[in-house]
Write an enzyme that holds these catalytic residues in place. Sequence first.
Site, PDB file in Angstrom:
ATOM      1  N   SER A 170      -6.854   9.197  -3.349  1.00  0.00           N
ATOM      2  CA  SER A 170      -5.597   8.977  -2.639  1.00  0.00           C
ATOM      3  C   SER A 170      -4.420   9.646  -3.348  1.00  0.00           C
ATOM      4  O   SER A 170      -4.453  10.843  -3.587  1.00  0.00           O
ATOM      5  CB  SER A 170      -5.400   7.475  -2.450  1.00  0.00           C
ATOM      6  OG  SER A 170      -4.597   7.255  -1.328  1.00  0.00           O
ATOM      7  N   HIS A 190     -10.385   3.108   3.506  1.00  0.00           N
ATOM      8  CA  HIS A 190      -9.756   3.823   2.407  1.00  0.00           C
ATOM      9  C   HIS A 190     -10.069   3.139   1.070  1.00  0.00           C
ATOM     10  O   HIS A 190      -9.598   2.035   0.823  1.00  0.00           O
ATOM     11  CB  HIS A 190      -8.247   3.794   2.682  1.00  0.00           C
ATOM     12  CG  HIS A 190      -7.431   4.585   1.733  1.00  0.00           C
ATOM     13  ND1 HIS A 190      -7.446   5.963   1.712  1.00  0.00           N
ATOM     14  CD2 HIS A 190      -6.540   4.206   0.772  1.00  0.00           C
ATOM     15  CE1 HIS A 190      -6.604   6.390   0.780  1.00  0.00           C
ATOM     16  NE2 HIS A 190      -6.045   5.347   0.196  1.00  0.00           N
TER      17      HIS A 190
HETATM   18  C1  GTR Z   1      -0.544   5.245   1.110  1.00  0.00           C
HETATM   19  C2  GTR Z   1       0.083   6.609   1.227  1.00  0.00           C
HETATM   20  C3  GTR Z   1      -0.979   7.655   1.121  1.00  0.00           C
HETATM   21  C4  GTR Z   1      -1.972   7.386  -0.006  1.00  0.00           C
HETATM   22  C5  GTR Z   1      -2.194   5.908  -0.297  1.00  0.00           C
HETATM   23  C6  GTR Z   1      -2.809   5.570  -1.654  1.00  0.00           C
HETATM   24  O1  GTR Z   1       0.332   4.222   1.327  1.00  0.00           O
HETATM   25  O2  GTR Z   1       0.724   6.676   2.474  1.00  0.00           O
HETATM   26  O3  GTR Z   1      -0.400   8.939   1.018  1.00  0.00           O
HETATM   27  O4  GTR Z   1      -1.657   8.086  -1.126  1.00  0.00           O
HETATM   28  O5  GTR Z   1      -1.053   5.167  -0.187  1.00  0.00           O
HETATM   29  O6  GTR Z   1      -2.493   6.156  -2.680  1.00  0.00           O
HETATM   30  O7  GTR Z   1      -3.634   4.649  -1.662  1.00  0.00           O
END
Ligand code: GTR
Length: 395
Positions: A234, A377
């Site tokens: 991420s 995610h």
């Molecule tokens: C989210 C962000 C993403 C990603 C994520 C993370 O809120 O919008 O770009 O980087 O966080 O790091 O888990």
Amino acid sequence: MLKSLFFTAILVISLNSILMAQYDVNEDESKVPPLALPDPFISKEGKVITSISEWENIRRPELINLFTEEVYGPIPGDFDEIKFEEVSESQNPLEGLAIFKEIDIRVSRKGQKHSMRLNLFLPQNSSKPSPVILLVNHREKSEDGKIAEDGYWPVENIIKRGFATASFHGETVAPDDAERFSEGVISNLYPEELPNPAGMRTFGAWGWAAMRAMDYFEKDPLIDAKKSTIVGHSRSGKTALWTGAIDERWSVVISNESGCGGAALSRRKFGETVKIINNAFPHWFNDNFKNYADHEESLPIDQHMLAMMMAPRSVYFSSAREDRWADPKGEYLSLKIGSRIYSEIYEQPVAFPDDFENLKAPVLQKHSGYHIREGKHNLTLEDWNHFMDFIELNQ
Ligand code: GTR
């Protein structure tokens, strides 16, 4: 620990739903604009790039410069002194299986100092220097290897496959906070970067830390620094990519679910966009990147070109099916299109299936690879197992 990861996940999910309500977020493939990407093989002067030397001497430096100026800011490499001090503050959580080292990396420049902590596990009984995998960590602090617990950093599994593995926490160089991000290495060592609209910001600082970890790897006789991989998930996956582009000492660069400003093509405007990310996290990228909010088409680069920066070394992207915020298809396409660099310049053909929607098995091949897994995610043991297959194939 699991509890705090759970709350971090909930926080990210609810922040994303607030953002979705606030902006006009597109997650419908039929509404993605037709893709008109800048051509990686035409230089600023209009020269068609066809050879390795033209690529390495003309176009690659041009692109690095554009990403520096317009997106990430630099990862400065100048300092006066670097020292590595082994400290023993925590107990080895993998006694009998791994050697555990806590290393303070102390850097000085122009009379100022900054210190960061690196945690390192090495296979206990290796007869030769071990290849190493660095995880850039922005989640739970990793002092005693406990972020191993949920598969986010599965140290035991990594060690059992014969790799050394290390991690540092982003907070030790730049807090992940729009107000406080400079209260670390930027203010301490590189204060001139702050007023510069193209200057170093959070990802530059985290990348700087990864490079100092690499400086350490090159000095440790138990490590085979020529076989080094950088992994990030991420926001740390965005950092891993930018670091891998700048620092050619990494032989493999792995970016997990890094989405907007990382693996995904900005021009698709699917899920998180340049505008959304810059509003929510203004400290991640430099000020110039903000000019492209709602103007992705005027970016002189797109993220397929960042993937190309790794060549002739190896690059791997991964996605999760439900992680639509990060645009899995945009991550896949940028790698597939960017991988033309291997076939067309380095004469090392790579192939990616056209049918992304039906992709089941990982694309495991030399130079560039990809997988998409079911679920949300996160960085999981399943992801790591594919990463390690790819690293083994590429070393
Ligand atoms: C989210 C962000 C993403 C990603 C994520 C993370 O809120 O919008 O770009 O980087 O966080 O790091 O888990």
